[in-house]
Design a protein around this motif. Structure first.
Motif, PDB file in Angstrom:
ATOM      1  N   VAL A 157      -5.412  -5.509   6.061  1.00 52.00           N
ATOM      2  CA  VAL A 157      -5.919  -4.882   4.829  1.00 52.00           C
ATOM      3  C   VAL A 157      -5.999  -3.358   4.910  1.00 52.00           C
ATOM      4  O   VAL A 157      -5.524  -2.673   3.994  1.00 52.00           O
ATOM      5  N   LEU A 191      -6.490 -10.379  -1.662  1.00 55.54           N
ATOM      6  CA  LEU A 191      -5.565  -9.347  -2.138  1.00 55.54           C
ATOM      7  C   LEU A 191      -5.101  -9.639  -3.567  1.00 55.54           C
ATOM      8  O   LEU A 191      -3.896  -9.786  -3.822  1.00 55.54           O
ATOM      9  N   MET A 199      -2.107  -7.696  -5.091  1.00 54.81           N
ATOM     10  CA  MET A 199      -0.863  -7.561  -4.317  1.00 54.81           C
ATOM     11  C   MET A 199       0.351  -7.488  -5.240  1.00 54.81           C
ATOM     12  O   MET A 199       0.389  -8.101  -6.303  1.00 54.81           O
ATOM     13  N   PHE A 232      -0.789  -3.475  -1.663  1.00 57.00           N
ATOM     14  CA  PHE A 232      -2.014  -3.820  -2.431  1.00 57.00           C
ATOM     15  C   PHE A 232      -2.962  -2.638  -2.433  1.00 57.00           C
ATOM     16  O   PHE A 232      -2.771  -1.676  -1.689  1.00 57.00           O
TER      17      PHE A 232
END
Ligand code: HEM
Length: 400
Positions: free
Chosen positions: A129, A373, A376, A400
């Motif tokens: 992330v 996410l 995304m 993302f």
């Protein structure tokens, strides 16, 4: 009928050709390869269940009678792996081997992995992330099932990086036309992988742990006859089968969702209710294992054709899964599809032993990815690898 499974256009997108095959030549014998190709859902399903066909034939006919040359000793390591694996056995050996493995690979053992799968999924996403982009294949869809199956079997963490390359080299042999270089790599991988597992299996026999290798070894100890070679072949099969297809369902499936934004939006909005039918639809829509072969064990009549003992039949799973006789509007991705009799996990006695585990992994992995996410996006056109039987992407980088 022009059908060239090696053509780059076909490999990129086999589905338009399947429409023609199902309509014009649902069963035909290809002069070049000598294979019968079968493309309709009803025929593929019936033949998968037909005991007059088998994954192996040498228990019925010798290589000489089949007109095949003697086995090449160079392939010994590879041959030994398949000869001792349930995947390439027919009853009664298949029944015995599958029964023993089933005894150790219990639904309870699989269900007990649920929390672990969630923990591994979270850890992989935690690492990705902060970067703002991720190759869903290399950073997520590969390490997840490899870690899960390695944990399940009890492969030590320090050795896990070796599993994927070994497995990748071995499964390349399932392509219709593998190159001599691919064969060399497969032979070497089979040798190294078997040696590695032989040591591990012996060690676990003396020092059993709470893992599947020890459980399989104990089944053997109990006098139920899993030889050391069978134990090794079973571990290789579980390690290979345990992640190769799962990775590609994830990649192909996520790409299909990006290409059908209405379906992606629907899944993001109703994730909890729709994750199960969505995973089934992704398993169907872009089938990760496009074809499986069977030998004709005895002469038989089927669909107006005469299959002779010793001939080979290629069952086109990817085509069966798009047959309008079995699925309404089959070319459409529909994550709410209620009736979904896809053949992605096969049918009959070789039905995928790992299907419950694969389903659980895919549901947790996809569900968590969407939850973590939701913004995304994919801003390029990913490409498929240059293979046909095993259908999967080279990469799938999302931002993302
Ligand atoms: C989405 C992922 C998967 C797909 C699409 C898949 C598909 C298949 C198919 C089509 C077969 C049968 C081939 C034939 O009929 O000739 C098969 C067999 C098998 N699969 Fe899977 N598989 C998956 C995941 C797994 C996992 C996670 C495991 C184990 C942990 C596994 C273990 C096996 C085994 C042991 C067999 C051999 C069964 C037998 O010969 O009796 N598979 N799989």
């Amino acid at each position: 009928m022009v059908f060239d499974p090696n053509s780059p256009d076909f490999k990129r997108d086999p589905y338009p050709t399947y429409v023609d095959l199902r309509r014009d030549a649902p069963i035909f014998r290809d002069a070049q390869t000598g294979f019968w190709f079968v493309s309709r859902h009803a025929d593929v399903s019936a033949l998968l269940r037909d005991r007059r066909l088998g994954r192996s034939i040498e228990h019925v006919l010798s290589r000489e009678a089949l007109g095949l040359p003697p086995k090449n000793p160079r392939y010994a390591s590879f041959t030994k792996l398949s000869e001792n694996s349930m995947f390439d056995k027919e009853p009664p050996d298949h029944t015995r081997l599958r029964g023993l493995v089933h005894k150790a690979f219990t639904p309870r053992r699989i269900e007990s992995l649920r929390d672990q799968i969630q923990t591994i999924t979270n850890a992989l996403l935690d690492a990705a992330v902060p970067r703002g982009e991720i190759d869903v294949l290399e950073d997520f869809a590969v390490p997840l099932p490899v870690t899960v199956i390695a944990e399940l079997l009890g492969v030590p963490e320090v050795d896990r990086h070796r599993l994927r390359p070994w497995s990748h080299d071995i499964v390349a042999m399932y392509e219709l036309n593998h190159t001599p270089e691919q064969a060399d790599r497969a032979i070497q991988a089979a040798e190294e992988f078997s040696d590695y597992l032989r040591h591990l299996v012996r060690e676990r026999k003396h020092n059993p742990q709470d893992d599947l290798i020890s459980a399989l070894a104990t089944v053997e100890e109990a006098g139920e006859m899993l030889t050391e070679d069978e134990l090794i072949s079973t571990c290789v099969l579980l390690l290979n089968a345990g992640h190769e297809a799962t990775v590609n369902v994830f990649g192909n499936g996520l790409l299909a969702l990006f290409q059908n934004p209405d379906q992606l939006r629907l899944l993001l909005e109703h994730r909890t209710e729709l994750i199960k039918p969505a995973v089934e639809e992704l398993l169907r829509y872009d089938t990760p294992l496009q074809l499986f072969r069977r030998w004709v064990l005895e002469d038989l009549e089927f669909g107006g054709f005469h299959f002779k003992q010793g001939e080979e039949i290629a069952l086109l799973f990817g085509s069966a899964n798009r047959d309008p006789e079995a699925f309404s509007d089959p070319e459409r991705l529909d994550i709410t599809r209620a009736e979904n009799p896809h053949v992605t996990f096969s049918l009959g006695i070789h039905f995928c032993l790992g299907a419950p585990l694969a389903r659980m992994e895919l549901q947790i992995a996809l569900g968590t990815l969407l939850q973590r996410l939701p913004t995304m996006r994919l801003d390029y056109q990913p490409e498929f690898r240059d293979s046909y039987v095993i259908r999967g992407l080279k990469d799938l980088v999302i931002r993302f």
